[in-house]
Design a protein around this motif. Sequence first.
Motif, PDB file in Angstrom:
ATOM      1  N   LEU A   1       2.884   8.550  11.101  1.00  0.00           N
ATOM      2  CA  LEU A   1       1.635   8.867  10.405  1.00  0.00           C
ATOM      3  C   LEU A   1       1.930   9.359   8.986  1.00  0.00           C
ATOM      4  O   LEU A   1       1.219   9.006   8.033  1.00  0.00           O
ATOM      5  CB  LEU A   1       0.864   9.931  11.191  1.00  0.00           C
ATOM      6  CG  LEU A   1      -0.495  10.351  10.609  1.00  0.00           C
ATOM      7  CD1 LEU A   1      -1.429   9.152  10.488  1.00  0.00           C
ATOM      8  CD2 LEU A   1      -1.129  11.442  11.475  1.00  0.00           C
ATOM      9  N   ALA A   2       2.984  10.153   8.844  1.00  0.00           N
ATOM     10  CA  ALA A   2       3.376  10.628   7.513  1.00  0.00           C
ATOM     11  C   ALA A   2       3.740   9.457   6.607  1.00  0.00           C
ATOM     12  O   ALA A   2       3.380   9.427   5.422  1.00  0.00           O
ATOM     13  CB  ALA A   2       4.555  11.599   7.626  1.00  0.00           C
ATOM     14  N   VAL A   3       4.449   8.471   7.155  1.00  0.00           N
ATOM     15  CA  VAL A   3       4.809   7.278   6.382  1.00  0.00           C
ATOM     16  C   VAL A   3       3.553   6.551   5.911  1.00  0.00           C
ATOM     17  O   VAL A   3       3.456   6.117   4.756  1.00  0.00           O
ATOM     18  CB  VAL A   3       5.700   6.340   7.228  1.00  0.00           C
ATOM     19  CG1 VAL A   3       5.874   4.990   6.531  1.00  0.00           C
ATOM     20  CG2 VAL A   3       7.057   6.976   7.487  1.00  0.00           C
ATOM     21  N   LYS A   4       2.583   6.438   6.794  1.00  0.00           N
ATOM     22  CA  LYS A   4       1.340   5.743   6.452  1.00  0.00           C
ATOM     23  C   LYS A   4       0.599   6.459   5.325  1.00  0.00           C
ATOM     24  O   LYS A   4       0.095   5.827   4.381  1.00  0.00           O
ATOM     25  CB  LYS A   4       0.454   5.656   7.701  1.00  0.00           C
ATOM     26  CG  LYS A   4      -0.788   4.806   7.530  1.00  0.00           C
ATOM     27  CD  LYS A   4      -1.539   4.676   8.851  1.00  0.00           C
ATOM     28  CE  LYS A   4      -2.773   3.795   8.688  1.00  0.00           C
ATOM     29  NZ  LYS A   4      -3.521   3.666   9.967  1.00  0.00           N
ATOM     30  N   VAL A   5       0.548   7.793   5.396  1.00  0.00           N
ATOM     31  CA  VAL A   5      -0.149   8.577   4.366  1.00  0.00           C
ATOM     32  C   VAL A   5       0.582   8.472   3.026  1.00  0.00           C
ATOM     33  O   VAL A   5      -0.034   8.254   1.977  1.00  0.00           O
ATOM     34  CB  VAL A   5      -0.265  10.050   4.807  1.00  0.00           C
ATOM     35  CG1 VAL A   5      -0.837  10.903   3.677  1.00  0.00           C
ATOM     36  CG2 VAL A   5      -1.150  10.163   6.042  1.00  0.00           C
ATOM     37  N   LEU A   6       1.902   8.620   3.050  1.00  0.00           N
ATOM     38  CA  LEU A   6       2.687   8.546   1.816  1.00  0.00           C
ATOM     39  C   LEU A   6       2.597   7.158   1.184  1.00  0.00           C
ATOM     40  O   LEU A   6       2.541   7.019  -0.039  1.00  0.00           O
ATOM     41  CB  LEU A   6       4.152   8.898   2.106  1.00  0.00           C
ATOM     42  CG  LEU A   6       4.429  10.360   2.484  1.00  0.00           C
ATOM     43  CD1 LEU A   6       5.867  10.526   2.953  1.00  0.00           C
ATOM     44  CD2 LEU A   6       4.151  11.292   1.310  1.00  0.00           C
ATOM     45  N   ASP A   7       2.578   6.135   2.028  1.00  0.00           N
ATOM     46  CA  ASP A   7       2.460   4.765   1.525  1.00  0.00           C
ATOM     47  C   ASP A   7       1.122   4.567   0.813  1.00  0.00           C
ATOM     48  O   ASP A   7       1.058   3.956  -0.261  1.00  0.00           O
ATOM     49  CB  ASP A   7       2.603   3.784   2.694  1.00  0.00           C
ATOM     50  CG  ASP A   7       2.437   2.347   2.252  1.00  0.00           C
ATOM     51  OD1 ASP A   7       3.363   1.819   1.619  1.00  0.00           O
ATOM     52  OD2 ASP A   7       1.370   1.760   2.529  1.00  0.00           O
ATOM     53  N   GLU A   8       0.064   5.087   1.397  1.00  0.00           N
ATOM     54  CA  GLU A   8      -1.255   4.960   0.771  1.00  0.00           C
ATOM     55  C   GLU A   8      -1.321   5.771  -0.524  1.00  0.00           C
ATOM     56  O   GLU A   8      -1.922   5.343  -1.510  1.00  0.00           O
ATOM     57  CB  GLU A   8      -2.328   5.444   1.752  1.00  0.00           C
ATOM     58  CG  GLU A   8      -3.752   5.244   1.256  1.00  0.00           C
ATOM     59  CD  GLU A   8      -4.785   5.612   2.310  1.00  0.00           C
ATOM     60  OE1 GLU A   8      -5.930   5.917   1.927  1.00  0.00           O
ATOM     61  OE2 GLU A   8      -4.437   5.597   3.512  1.00  0.00           O
ATOM     62  N   TYR A   9      -0.666   6.929  -0.526  1.00  0.00           N
ATOM     63  CA  TYR A   9      -0.683   7.796  -1.711  1.00  0.00           C
ATOM     64  C   TYR A   9       0.015   7.144  -2.904  1.00  0.00           C
ATOM     65  O   TYR A   9      -0.486   7.162  -4.028  1.00  0.00           O
ATOM     66  CB  TYR A   9      -0.009   9.126  -1.371  1.00  0.00           C
ATOM     67  CG  TYR A   9       0.450   9.905  -2.573  1.00  0.00           C
ATOM     68  CD1 TYR A   9      -0.439  10.668  -3.324  1.00  0.00           C
ATOM     69  CD2 TYR A   9       1.787   9.864  -2.976  1.00  0.00           C
ATOM     70  CE1 TYR A   9      -0.015  11.370  -4.438  1.00  0.00           C
ATOM     71  CE2 TYR A   9       2.216  10.564  -4.086  1.00  0.00           C
ATOM     72  CZ  TYR A   9       1.318  11.315  -4.815  1.00  0.00           C
ATOM     73  OH  TYR A   9       1.740  11.996  -5.924  1.00  0.00           O
ATOM     74  N   VAL A  10       1.178   6.535  -2.663  1.00  0.00           N
ATOM     75  CA  VAL A  10       2.002   6.068  -3.777  1.00  0.00           C
ATOM     76  C   VAL A  10       1.430   4.817  -4.437  1.00  0.00           C
ATOM     77  O   VAL A  10       1.720   4.540  -5.606  1.00  0.00           O
ATOM     78  CB  VAL A  10       3.449   5.814  -3.291  1.00  0.00           C
ATOM     79  CG1 VAL A  10       3.550   4.506  -2.508  1.00  0.00           C
ATOM     80  CG2 VAL A  10       4.419   5.799  -4.465  1.00  0.00           C
ATOM     81  N   LYS A  11       0.611   4.069  -3.729  1.00  0.00           N
ATOM     82  CA  LYS A  11       0.136   2.796  -4.267  1.00  0.00           C
ATOM     83  C   LYS A  11      -0.804   2.973  -5.460  1.00  0.00           C
ATOM     84  O   LYS A  11      -0.948   2.066  -6.272  1.00  0.00           O
ATOM     85  CB  LYS A  11      -0.538   1.987  -3.158  1.00  0.00           C
ATOM     86  CG  LYS A  11       0.477   1.423  -2.167  1.00  0.00           C
ATOM     87  CD  LYS A  11      -0.159   0.597  -1.079  1.00  0.00           C
ATOM     88  CE  LYS A  11       0.918   0.014  -0.159  1.00  0.00           C
ATOM     89  NZ  LYS A  11       0.338  -0.745   0.970  1.00  0.00           N
ATOM     90  N   ASP A  12      -1.463   4.117  -5.562  1.00  0.00           N
ATOM     91  CA  ASP A  12      -2.347   4.374  -6.708  1.00  0.00           C
ATOM     92  C   ASP A  12      -1.742   5.374  -7.684  1.00  0.00           C
ATOM     93  O   ASP A  12      -2.445   5.911  -8.549  1.00  0.00           O
ATOM     94  CB  ASP A  12      -3.705   4.903  -6.222  1.00  0.00           C
ATOM     95  CG  ASP A  12      -4.533   3.813  -5.560  1.00  0.00           C
ATOM     96  OD1 ASP A  12      -4.348   2.642  -5.935  1.00  0.00           O
ATOM     97  OD2 ASP A  12      -5.335   4.132  -4.667  1.00  0.00           O
ATOM     98  N   PHE A  13      -0.444   5.630  -7.559  1.00  0.00           N
ATOM     99  CA  PHE A  13       0.190   6.662  -8.389  1.00  0.00           C
ATOM    100  C   PHE A  13       0.107   6.307  -9.873  1.00  0.00           C
ATOM    101  O   PHE A  13      -0.308   7.131 -10.702  1.00  0.00           O
ATOM    102  CB  PHE A  13       1.653   6.835  -7.966  1.00  0.00           C
ATOM    103  CG  PHE A  13       2.379   7.909  -8.721  1.00  0.00           C
ATOM    104  CD1 PHE A  13       2.334   9.222  -8.302  1.00  0.00           C
ATOM    105  CD2 PHE A  13       3.107   7.602  -9.869  1.00  0.00           C
ATOM    106  CE1 PHE A  13       3.002  10.224  -9.000  1.00  0.00           C
ATOM    107  CE2 PHE A  13       3.773   8.592 -10.576  1.00  0.00           C
ATOM    108  CZ  PHE A  13       3.717   9.905 -10.139  1.00  0.00           C
TER     109      PHE A  13
ATOM    110  N   VAL B   1       6.697   4.399 -13.816  1.00  0.00           N
ATOM    111  CA  VAL B   1       7.551   4.479 -12.628  1.00  0.00           C
ATOM    112  C   VAL B   1       8.519   3.298 -12.639  1.00  0.00           C
ATOM    113  O   VAL B   1       8.099   2.142 -12.646  1.00  0.00           O
ATOM    114  CB  VAL B   1       6.710   4.464 -11.337  1.00  0.00           C
ATOM    115  CG1 VAL B   1       7.622   4.480 -10.114  1.00  0.00           C
ATOM    116  CG2 VAL B   1       5.765   5.651 -11.312  1.00  0.00           C
ATOM    117  N   PHE B   2       9.813   3.602 -12.660  1.00  0.00           N
ATOM    118  CA  PHE B   2      10.819   2.535 -12.650  1.00  0.00           C
ATOM    119  C   PHE B   2      11.632   2.528 -11.354  1.00  0.00           C
ATOM    120  O   PHE B   2      12.355   1.573 -11.070  1.00  0.00           O
ATOM    121  CB  PHE B   2      11.759   2.682 -13.850  1.00  0.00           C
ATOM    122  CG  PHE B   2      12.672   3.869 -13.774  1.00  0.00           C
ATOM    123  CD1 PHE B   2      13.949   3.748 -13.249  1.00  0.00           C
ATOM    124  CD2 PHE B   2      12.252   5.111 -14.224  1.00  0.00           C
ATOM    125  CE1 PHE B   2      14.789   4.843 -13.172  1.00  0.00           C
ATOM    126  CE2 PHE B   2      13.085   6.208 -14.153  1.00  0.00           C
ATOM    127  CZ  PHE B   2      14.356   6.077 -13.622  1.00  0.00           C
TER     128      PHE B   2
END
Length: 473
Positions: free
Chosen positions: A107-119, A128-129
């Motif tokens: 679940l943490a992976v899913k949340v972090l994945d969703e978070y980073v996509k709009d960073f 971001v490189f």
Amino acid sequence: MPMKRTISGMIGAGSLAHNRRDFIAENVDPNRVHLNICYQNENLKEVYKELFDDSVERYNVGKRKDRQITNYYEKIRQGKQEKLFHEVIFQIGNCEDMAVGTPEGELAVKVLDEYVKDFEKRNPTLHVFSCYLHQDEATPHLHIDFVPYVTGWKGKGMDTRVSLKQALKSLGFQGGNKHDTELNQWINHEKEVLAEIARQHGIELEQKGTHEEHLDVYNFKKKERKKEVQALEQEKEYLTVENEGLIAQIAEARADIKHLEADKEQAVKEKEVAMKRAKKAEEDLHSLEERREKLQPVMDNVSKEIKEYGTVKTLLPEAGALERAATYRDKKIKPLFTQMKNKIAAMAAQVKELTKEVEKWKHKYQETKQAYNRVQRELDTVREEKQQLSEKKQQLQDVSDRYDRVVRVLGENIVEDVVQQDIQEQKALEEKRQMEQMPKGSIHERLAWGARKSEMENQQRKKNKTKNRGMER
């Protein structure tokens, strides 16, 4: 009932090789490396060219050569005002409540994945490189490495430049005191964004230190101990991330040493091969010289016989008693001379060919010898670099040991207070130095500086006067 978890956001060590898993550190599970997610992996030097080359070109127009910028990447790398890039690490929970391989960890992976996509959409001034979501350590976490920059800069220098402060200001983070900087404000904002996404997935942010009703002594102490434990757990998370960075740096240094050792072994092997080739070339050259020496007397004798008429004369056949001169010439003399001519030409060709072969092998021998010398020089260079790395490693180890000893003797809090005090003193000295130095700007700036300095001196006189009166009483 939603689960409650802490959310961590902190500055990372910025070990790109560790993030890419160019080497495997001690805290990494090799069997889970394939689960890591790579969102971005660009070459930092190429990113600098893409972002700043046009600005560098505009800046250099009309500048003297000694004031032009030839390589902005190297200028920032060698400078002290800005870092080449920054890294932030975000994590939900810890290894006990959001461990990798568990449903909570997924679940943490899913949340972090969703978070980073709009960073980058939220932070357009942070390029971001390098970005990785690691699932091969104790807890899933994000490494985001970015170059902060500002465009349309009206101040001194390039109009597009590296600046963390200005990049975050353009995003609306103005900063305050030393504990409320633009960076701290921005990280707290990103943690709120991450917390909101987590709430959508049934994870509530665990708040610490909230107000509660009056408790009896036992429950109050129990609650205080719980708060202390929670604070220690949070500190543990920060230290864990910091420790991971240190482990990554140590592993990277060890990997460099291994590469140097491998290069040394390769250089030794190349040296041995070069020595064998040189020896073989020398043997071949010696063999050719011997063959030439054996053939040389033969050629010398032939040349001598050709030159000496008497020798040629003894080779001529006798003419018959009634044989005509034309017949003798055509039937005996011409065939004999033709035969001699062919033999001499063949021998001369052989000598010429042997001479070429000898020269060729001489050339090969010289090339092999030069290659051997080159390999020897490279080997010496590798040895020197290895020695320098060993010395640097020892120096770093000595510094680390001394720091640990100071912390052990004085305590971590005292050491931290002393460091912060020194930072403040240095900052105060720098501000004082800048204030005492007259600016080189316009007359208005100088007058304003004079007024500020005069005001500060008057305030200091008043303080001294008040102090003296107190002493007289």
